[in-house]
Motif scaffolding. Structure first.
Motif, mmCIF file in Angstrom:
data_model
loop_
_atom_site.group_PDB
_atom_site.id
_atom_site.type_symbol
_atom_site.label_atom_id
_atom_site.label_comp_id
_atom_site.label_asym_id
_atom_site.label_seq_id
_atom_site.Cartn_x
_atom_site.Cartn_y
_atom_site.Cartn_z
ATOM 1 N N CYS A 24 5.030 51.147 56.012
ATOM 2 C CA CYS A 24 6.389 51.540 55.636
ATOM 3 C C CYS A 24 7.198 51.959 56.857
ATOM 4 O O CYS A 24 8.397 51.711 56.946
ATOM 5 C CB CYS A 24 6.343 52.661 54.611
ATOM 6 S SG CYS A 24 7.973 53.156 53.994
ATOM 7 N N SER A 25 6.532 52.561 57.822
ATOM 8 C CA SER A 25 7.233 53.053 59.012
ATOM 9 C C SER A 25 7.799 51.934 59.868
ATOM 10 O O SER A 25 8.754 52.144 60.619
ATOM 11 C CB SER A 25 6.296 53.919 59.858
ATOM 12 O OG SER A 25 5.291 53.127 60.485
ATOM 13 N N VAL A 26 7.226 50.724 59.778
ATOM 14 C CA VAL A 26 7.712 49.600 60.594
ATOM 15 C C VAL A 26 8.468 48.565 59.768
ATOM 16 O O VAL A 26 8.934 47.569 60.316
ATOM 17 C CB VAL A 26 6.547 48.916 61.339
ATOM 18 C CG1 VAL A 26 5.870 49.894 62.297
ATOM 19 C CG2 VAL A 26 5.538 48.327 60.352
ATOM 20 N N CYS A 27 8.601 48.795 58.476
ATOM 21 C CA CYS A 27 9.279 47.824 57.609
ATOM 22 C C CYS A 27 10.790 47.915 57.810
ATOM 23 O O CYS A 27 11.397 48.964 57.550
ATOM 24 C CB CYS A 27 8.943 48.094 56.138
ATOM 25 S SG CYS A 27 9.848 47.008 54.990
ATOM 26 N N PRO A 28 11.470 46.854 58.254
ATOM 27 C CA PRO A 28 12.920 46.927 58.505
ATOM 28 C C PRO A 28 13.744 47.118 57.239
ATOM 29 O O PRO A 28 14.853 47.642 57.290
ATOM 30 C CB PRO A 28 13.237 45.582 59.172
ATOM 31 C CG PRO A 28 12.140 44.677 58.757
ATOM 32 C CD PRO A 28 10.921 45.532 58.616
ATOM 33 N N ARG A 66 5.359 42.512 59.995
ATOM 34 C CA ARG A 66 5.077 43.705 60.806
ATOM 35 C C ARG A 66 4.070 44.626 60.116
ATOM 36 O O ARG A 66 3.245 45.281 60.775
ATOM 37 C CB ARG A 66 6.370 44.461 61.097
ATOM 38 C CG ARG A 66 7.390 43.685 61.900
ATOM 39 C CD ARG A 66 8.517 44.580 62.378
ATOM 40 N NE ARG A 66 8.061 45.480 63.437
ATOM 41 C CZ ARG A 66 8.717 46.580 63.817
ATOM 42 N NH1 ARG A 66 9.837 46.910 63.174
ATOM 43 N NH2 ARG A 66 8.247 47.344 64.777
ATOM 44 N N CYS A 67 4.123 44.671 58.799
ATOM 45 C CA CYS A 67 3.173 45.520 58.062
ATOM 46 C C CYS A 67 1.736 45.056 58.276
ATOM 47 O O CYS A 67 0.822 45.871 58.487
ATOM 48 C CB CYS A 67 3.524 45.534 56.580
ATOM 49 S SG CYS A 67 3.582 43.896 55.811
ATOM 50 N N ALA A 68 1.542 43.720 58.244
ATOM 51 C CA ALA A 68 0.192 43.181 58.423
ATOM 52 C C ALA A 68 -0.323 43.427 59.830
ATOM 53 O O ALA A 68 -1.521 43.670 60.041
ATOM 54 C CB ALA A 68 0.197 41.686 58.117
ATOM 55 N N GLU A 69 0.578 43.407 60.813
ATOM 56 C CA GLU A 69 0.173 43.601 62.202
ATOM 57 C C GLU A 69 -0.296 45.036 62.464
ATOM 58 O O GLU A 69 -1.213 45.263 63.244
ATOM 59 C CB GLU A 69 1.349 43.267 63.133
ATOM 60 C CG GLU A 69 1.713 41.788 63.157
ATOM 61 C CD GLU A 69 2.957 41.519 63.988
ATOM 62 O OE1 GLU A 69 3.560 42.500 64.495
ATOM 63 O OE2 GLU A 69 3.330 40.343 64.136
#
Length: 452
Positions: free
Chosen positions: A409-413, A436-439
Motif C-alpha cells: 500500500c505504501s508504494v501503490c500510486p 510495484r506491490c509485487a516488487e
C-alpha cells in the motif's frame, strides 16, 4: 459494453488583400436548398478597424441553418432570412483557411464549455467573432480586431479567448480533420466549420508467453525491448520508436487515425527477437453486434485479415482508452455509409465512388479493457467482452501468505489496496498494473495473472 464505448466514441494568401469577400460559386436551381435565419440577438459588436477606429456598431443575431449553428462569413453584407444553397468550403477557401477558422472555433467551444459563467448567447458571439477575425486576416477586411462591446463581454475574457484561439491553432495543426460548408443565396453568406480530432494515443505492452520460466528469473527481463512504428507494411517509413520498461509497457505515442505497423527491432534480455509485423488499426463504429473497422481490398492487410480472422484494436479519446482483441468477420459493404458519416476524414481519403474499394470487418467475439485516466488520482479500469467471450481475469492478486505488512500500500500510486483485513486486497477497477506491490512484497505472494 455499449455504455463504455459510447463514452469513448474527430484564394491564395498573397492575394488576400484583393478580396473583400470569399470567391462566389454559381447557384443551380436544382440543388438542395437550406433554410437559414437569424434568431435571437446575442450582443453588440464593434467593428474595430486595423487603424483603431470603429467602422460600425451593430447588434449581432444568432445565425442558423436548418436549426444548427452557422456563422456570418461576410461582415460587409446584411443578412436576410431565406433558403440558400450549400457548397463545400473547399470550393471557396484554401485548406489552410478552413483549418484556421475551424480550429479557432474548436478552441472557443472548449473554452466556453469549461467557463460556465458565460451565457449561451455570449458563447456563440465569441465563436462568431473569431470567425470574423480570421477571415479578416485572410480576406483583407482590415478589421482583424472586431470585438464585442466590453459591456457585453469583458476585455479580459475577450483577450484571453482571442489569444488562446491563435495559440490553439498553432499547437494543433495536423491533429484535427477540418472541413466546412458555405451557404449562398440572397444577402449575407453563412458558413459552418468543423474540427474533428483525428489522433489517438498508442502504446505497446510486451509479455512473456511462458511466465513459469521467466517470472522471477534474472536471466529474463521485459525492460529494453524496442519497437518501431511504421506507416507502411514494409516497415521502411518510421513514425515512432517505443521502448519497454520493467513491466513490458512503453510510453504512449500520438498517431493520426490510420493503419500502422509495429515490429520489434531489439529484443530484451533473455528473449529472442520477434520478427512478426503487427498491425494497429482504429475502431470506427459500434453497435449491439460488435465493433467495426474497414480496409481496402487491395491491401496486404486485407489478405492478412481474411486469413487470420483475428485482430487487436484500440482507441483513445479524452484520456479514455479502449482496447479489444478477438474474432472478426468480413461483412462486405454493410455499415460502410454510416462509418463514413461518423468518420468524415474518410471522404477525403476515398472520395466519391472510390470507396467501393473498401470492405468492412466486424469484431464479434472479443475481450478487452476500458481505462479512464481523466482523473489521475482515481483511475478507473474495467473489462469489456463482446459476444460469447468469457472474461479472463487479469491483474495483480494477493495470496493467503500475506502477513499484513502494508508495504504494498505504501508504494501503490493509486492507494487502491484495502489493508483493513489480512490478506490485504487490491481494488482491480483502480489498479494501474504497475507491479510495484509485487516488487516490494517481502513474502513474494502477489501473483500477476493474465497478459497485462
Amino acid at each position: 459494453m455499449n455504455k463504455i464505448l459510447k463514452r469513448l466514441l474527430t484564394g491564395v494568401l498573397t492575394l488576400a488583400t484583393v478580396f473583400t469577400a470569399l470567391p462566389t460559386t454559381a447557384v443551380h436551381a436544382a440543388e438542395t436548398q437550406y433554410w437559414t435565419e437569424s434568431e435571437e440577438r446575442v450582443g453588440i459588436v464593434e467593428k474595430v478597424m486595423n487603424d483603431g477606429s470603429i467602422g460600425s456598431t451593430f447588434n449581432e443575431g444568432h445565425m442558423t441553418v436548418e436549426g444548427e449553428d452557422a456563422y456570418c462569413i461576410d461582415i460587409n453584407t446584411g443578412f436576410k432570412n431565406g433558403y440558400k444553397t450549400r457548397s463545400d468550403a473547399s470550393t471557396r477557401m484554401t485548406a489552410y483557411q478552413i483549418e484556421d477558422v475551424a480550429l479557432s472555433l474548436e478552441y472557443v467551444k472548449q473554452y466556453t464549455k469549461s467557463h460556465t459563467g458565460l451565457s449561451s448567447q455570449h458563447a456563440y458571439l465569441l465563436r462568431q467573432l473569431v470567425v470574423w477575425q480570421r477571415l479578416s486576416v485572410h480576406l483583407g477586411w482590415s478589421c482583424d480586431n472586431v470585438r464585442a462591446s466590453y459591456d457585453e463581454i469583458s476585455k479580459s475574457v475577450q483577450d484571453e479567448v482571442f489569444a488562446g484561439a491563435k495559440a490553439f491553432v498553432r499547437e494543433n495543426k495536423g491533429r484535427y480533420d477540418c472541413y466546412g460548408y458555405i451557404y449562398t443565396g440572397e444577402g449575407q453568406d453563412l458558413g459552418q466549420f468543423f474540427a474533428e480530432l483525428a489522433v489517438g494515443n498508442g502504446k505497446i505492452q510486451k509479455s512473456s508467453s511462458n511466465t513459469t520460466v521467466t517470472n522471477g528469473n534474472d536471466c529474463y527481463s521485459l525492460s529494453g525491448a524496442t519497437y518501431g512504428v511504421y506507416s507502411d507494411k514494409g516497415c521502411t517509413k518510421s513514425v515512432a520508436t517505443l521502448t519497454t520498461n520493467a513491466n513490458g509497457n512503453t510510453d504512449t505515442v500520438e498517431l493520426r487515425a490510420a493503419t500502422y505497423y509495429v515490429k520489434e527491432t531489439k529484443a530484451p534480455k533473455g528473449f529472442q527477437l520477434d520478427k512478426n509485423v503487427y498491425t494497429i488499426i482504429d475502431m470506427m463504429y459500434y453497435d449491439e453486434e460488435g465493433v467495426y473497422f474497414l480496409t481496402a481490398k487491395g491491401k496486404a492487410f486485407y489478405d492478412q485479415l481474411m486469413e487470420q480472422q483475428y485482430v487487436a484494436i484500440s482507441a483513445t479519446k479524452d484520456k479514455i482508452a479502449v482496447s479489444l482483441r478477438g474474432k472478426i468477420k468480413n461483412i462486405g459493404k454493410k455499415n460502410l455509409d454510416i462509418m463514413f458519416e461518423k468518420n468524415p476524414y474518410m471522404k477525403k481519403i476515398y472520395p466519391g465512388d472510390t470507396k467501393d474499394a473498401i470492405e468492412v470487418f466486424r469484431l464479434y467475439e472479443a475481450q478487452g479493457e476500458y481505462f479512464d485516466i481523466s482523473n489521475p488520482s482515481n483511475i478507473v479500469r474495467d473489462t469489456i467482452t463482446i459476444g460469447k467471450t468469457e472474461a479472463v481475469q487479469t491483474g495483480y492478486f494477493i495470496g493467503k501468505e500475506c502477513i499484513g505488512c502494508k508495504l504494498c500500500c505504501s508504494v501503490c500510486p493509486q492507494k487502491c489496496i484495502d489493508i483493513s483485513s489480512v490478506p490485504v486486497t487490491i481494488n482491480q477497477n483502480h489498479c494501474l498494473h504497475c507491479g510495484r506491490c509485487a516488487e516490494i512484497c517481502p513474502k513474494q505472494c502477489i501473483e500477476k495473472r493474465g497478459s497485462l
